[in-house]
Design a protein around this motif. Structure first.
Motif, PDB file in Angstrom:
ATOM      1  N   SER A  29       0.810  -1.224   0.000  1.00 42.28           N
ATOM      2  CA  SER A  29       0.000   0.000   0.000  1.00 42.28           C
ATOM      3  C   SER A  29       0.839   1.267   0.000  1.00 42.28           C
ATOM      4  O   SER A  29       0.296   2.363  -0.145  1.00 42.28           O
ATOM      5  N   TYR A  30       2.171   1.146   0.140  1.00 36.66           N
ATOM      6  CA  TYR A  30       3.026   2.332   0.038  1.00 36.66           C
ATOM      7  C   TYR A  30       2.941   2.958  -1.354  1.00 36.66           C
ATOM      8  O   TYR A  30       3.291   4.116  -1.555  1.00 36.66           O
ATOM      9  N   GLU A  31       2.457   2.177  -2.340  1.00 42.42           N
ATOM     10  CA  GLU A  31       2.318   2.686  -3.708  1.00 42.42           C
ATOM     11  C   GLU A  31       1.063   3.546  -3.874  1.00 42.42           C
ATOM     12  O   GLU A  31       0.907   4.210  -4.895  1.00 42.42           O
ATOM     13  N   GLN A  32       0.191   3.512  -2.869  1.00 40.06           N
ATOM     14  CA  GLN A  32      -1.106   4.199  -2.976  1.00 40.06           C
ATOM     15  C   GLN A  32      -1.078   5.483  -2.162  1.00 40.06           C
ATOM     16  O   GLN A  32      -0.928   5.461  -0.934  1.00 40.06           O
ATOM     17  N   ILE A  33      -1.241   6.617  -2.819  1.00 38.86           N
ATOM     18  CA  ILE A  33      -1.269   7.902  -2.128  1.00 38.86           C
ATOM     19  C   ILE A  33      -2.426   7.935  -1.137  1.00 38.86           C
ATOM     20  O   ILE A  33      -3.550   7.531  -1.455  1.00 38.86           O
ATOM     21  N   GLY A  34      -2.152   8.385   0.082  1.00 34.67           N
ATOM     22  CA  GLY A  34      -3.186   8.493   1.108  1.00 34.67           C
ATOM     23  C   GLY A  34      -3.185   7.370   2.121  1.00 34.67           C
ATOM     24  O   GLY A  34      -3.921   7.429   3.106  1.00 34.67           O
ATOM     25  N   THR A  35      -2.347   6.332   1.907  1.00 34.63           N
ATOM     26  CA  THR A  35      -2.265   5.258   2.893  1.00 34.63           C
ATOM     27  C   THR A  35      -1.211   5.597   3.946  1.00 34.63           C
ATOM     28  O   THR A  35      -0.336   6.445   3.737  1.00 34.63           O
ATOM     29  N   LEU A  36      -1.283   4.894   5.069  1.00 36.87           N
ATOM     30  CA  LEU A  36      -0.298   5.121   6.127  1.00 36.87           C
ATOM     31  C   LEU A  36       1.100   4.698   5.673  1.00 36.87           C
ATOM     32  O   LEU A  36       2.081   5.374   5.991  1.00 36.87           O
ATOM     33  N   ARG A  37       1.211   3.613   4.917  1.00 35.87           N
ATOM     34  CA  ARG A  37       2.538   3.199   4.447  1.00 35.87           C
ATOM     35  C   ARG A  37       3.126   4.242   3.493  1.00 35.87           C
ATOM     36  O   ARG A  37       4.332   4.517   3.530  1.00 35.87           O
ATOM     37  N   TRP A  38       2.302   4.799   2.643  1.00 30.78           N
ATOM     38  CA  TRP A  38       2.762   5.870   1.740  1.00 30.78           C
ATOM     39  C   TRP A  38       3.266   7.058   2.550  1.00 30.78           C
ATOM     40  O   TRP A  38       4.333   7.608   2.259  1.00 30.78           O
ATOM     41  N   ALA A  39       2.495   7.444   3.570  1.00 35.92           N
ATOM     42  CA  ALA A  39       2.896   8.590   4.388  1.00 35.92           C
ATOM     43  C   ALA A  39       4.203   8.306   5.124  1.00 35.92           C
ATOM     44  O   ALA A  39       5.091   9.165   5.201  1.00 35.92           O
ATOM     45  N   CYS A  40       4.343   7.089   5.668  1.00 35.23           N
ATOM     46  CA  CYS A  40       5.571   6.731   6.379  1.00 35.23           C
ATOM     47  C   CYS A  40       6.769   6.730   5.437  1.00 35.23           C
ATOM     48  O   CYS A  40       7.885   7.113   5.824  1.00 35.23           O
ATOM     49  N   LEU A  41       6.564   6.304   4.190  1.00 33.66           N
ATOM     50  CA  LEU A  41       7.650   6.270   3.219  1.00 33.66           C
ATOM     51  C   LEU A  41       8.077   7.676   2.811  1.00 33.66           C
ATOM     52  O   LEU A  41       9.271   7.967   2.676  1.00 33.66           O
ATOM     53  N   CYS A  42       7.115   8.570   2.640  1.00 31.40           N
ATOM     54  CA  CYS A  42       7.397   9.896   2.083  1.00 31.40           C
ATOM     55  C   CYS A  42       7.796  10.929   3.135  1.00 31.40           C
ATOM     56  O   CYS A  42       8.563  11.847   2.840  1.00 31.40           O
ATOM     57  N   ALA A  43       7.279  10.828   4.325  1.00 31.76           N
ATOM     58  CA  ALA A  43       7.485  11.868   5.335  1.00 31.76           C
ATOM     59  C   ALA A  43       8.876  11.753   5.948  1.00 31.76           C
ATOM     60  O   ALA A  43       9.311  10.667   6.344  1.00 31.76           O
ATOM     61  N   GLY A  44       9.554  12.879   6.064  1.00 33.89           N
ATOM     62  CA  GLY A  44      10.871  12.916   6.665  1.00 33.89           C
ATOM     63  C   GLY A  44      10.819  13.273   8.132  1.00 33.89           C
ATOM     64  O   GLY A  44       9.744  13.477   8.724  1.00 33.89           O
TER      65      GLY A  44
END
Length: 292
Positions: A29-44
């Motif tokens: 789900s890191y590939e899907q914008i708006g998921t928690l995994r996406w946010a964890c991957l992108c946020a510094g």
């Protein structure tokens, strides 16, 4: 005071906001914008993860091993956010691992570790329940404030791989765990520790608790307060009675002091425990002023 959790300064310093709008929690789900995994991957490290679901209501994100370098602010959403797993096996992943400056208003259940804190962090209004370990915290400036940890088969709060003490555990409740609090901390204050097998302990060579004050410690099967290492001050605690001190709520043994010392054990109430109220192993308590 020096233990106050001031989150506003951290919010103002953050650079970007990543908003979670989906409860999808699968490994891809890191590939899907708006998921928690996406946010964890992108946020510094200087960013904040927020939540905004529609429709409103309690939201459950199924999955584990969510790893965030950023602050995670569950209080940005008006209802409960639950990270739910189905793996309590030893050595398994945490529900949420956070190394950001603060973590607020998240519930984590069904994991080996409910919430794992890797750096100095303010942890506020979080719940860890039905895990093997509730909170696993490191960081000498970490503050755990107004949290709940219950129904965990191991410890309610512990530090597995670090020797430094936390800054404070405050205004929190630990119950129905094997061990309620099993961690070093400069301060444990205004905490309820009850109905565990062991209530609160600091027994390992690197663990110590500088000050324990105004805590309720009752109904723990074995020992209410198990202190093997040095503790500076213990005061204004109720150990073995109900909080109003009107009825018994016994621990097995109220307080066990190991071979290290205690500067002051004052203004405590120790009563109603099934075995011994206080056991002292080769030490002297200074300034005793208690009701036993």
């Amino acid at each position: 005071d020096s233990y106050t959790s001031d989150f506003s300064s951290y919010i103002l310093k953050t650079s970007n906001r990543f908003v979670v709008t989906s409860t999808e929690g699968s490994e891809n789900s890191y590939e899907q914008i708006g998921t928690l995994r996406w946010a964890c991957l992108c946020a510094g490290a200087e960013d904040t993860i927020l939540f905004d679901f529609s429709p409103k209501g309690k939201k459950i994100i199924n999955g584990d091993n969510f790893i965030s370098r950023a602050a995670v602010d569950g209080s940005s959403y008006s209802d409960t956010i639950i990270i739910r797993g189905n793996n309590q096996s030893a050595g398994g992943p945490a529900g949420l691992m956070c190394s950001g400056p603060f973590l607020k208003n998240i519930v984590s259940e069904g994991h080996y570790k409910g919430i794992e804190i890797k750096e100095n962090c303010f942890v506020q209004k979080c719940v860890a329940r039905n895990n093997r370990i509730g909170f696993d915290c490191t960081g000498s400036e970490t503050i755990v404030d107004n949290c709940l940890s219950y129904n965990n088969s191991g410890s309610g709060i512990v530090r597995e791989n670090s020797s430094a003490s936390l800054k404070a555990i405050k205004n929190s409740r630990f119950y129905n765990n094997f061990k309620g609090i099993s961690i070093g901390s400069k301060l444990v204050e205004n905490c309820d520790v009850f109905d565990n097998s062991i209530g609160m302990e600091a027994i390992y060579p690197s663990y110590s608790i500088d000050t324990i004050r105004n805590c309720w410690i009752a109904g723990n099967d074995s020992i209410g307060l198990n202190l093997y290492n040095y503790t500076n001050v213990i005061h204004d605690c109720v150990i073995g009675l109900t909080k109003d001190e009107k009825n018994t709520y016994p621990n097995g043994t109220g307080v066990y002091f190991g071979k290290s010392g205690c500067d002051a054990f004052t203004n405590n109430v120790v009563s109603g425990n099934r075995k011994c109220g206080i056991i002292m192993f080769n030490l002297l308590l200074s300034k005793p002023s208690n009701k036993c």
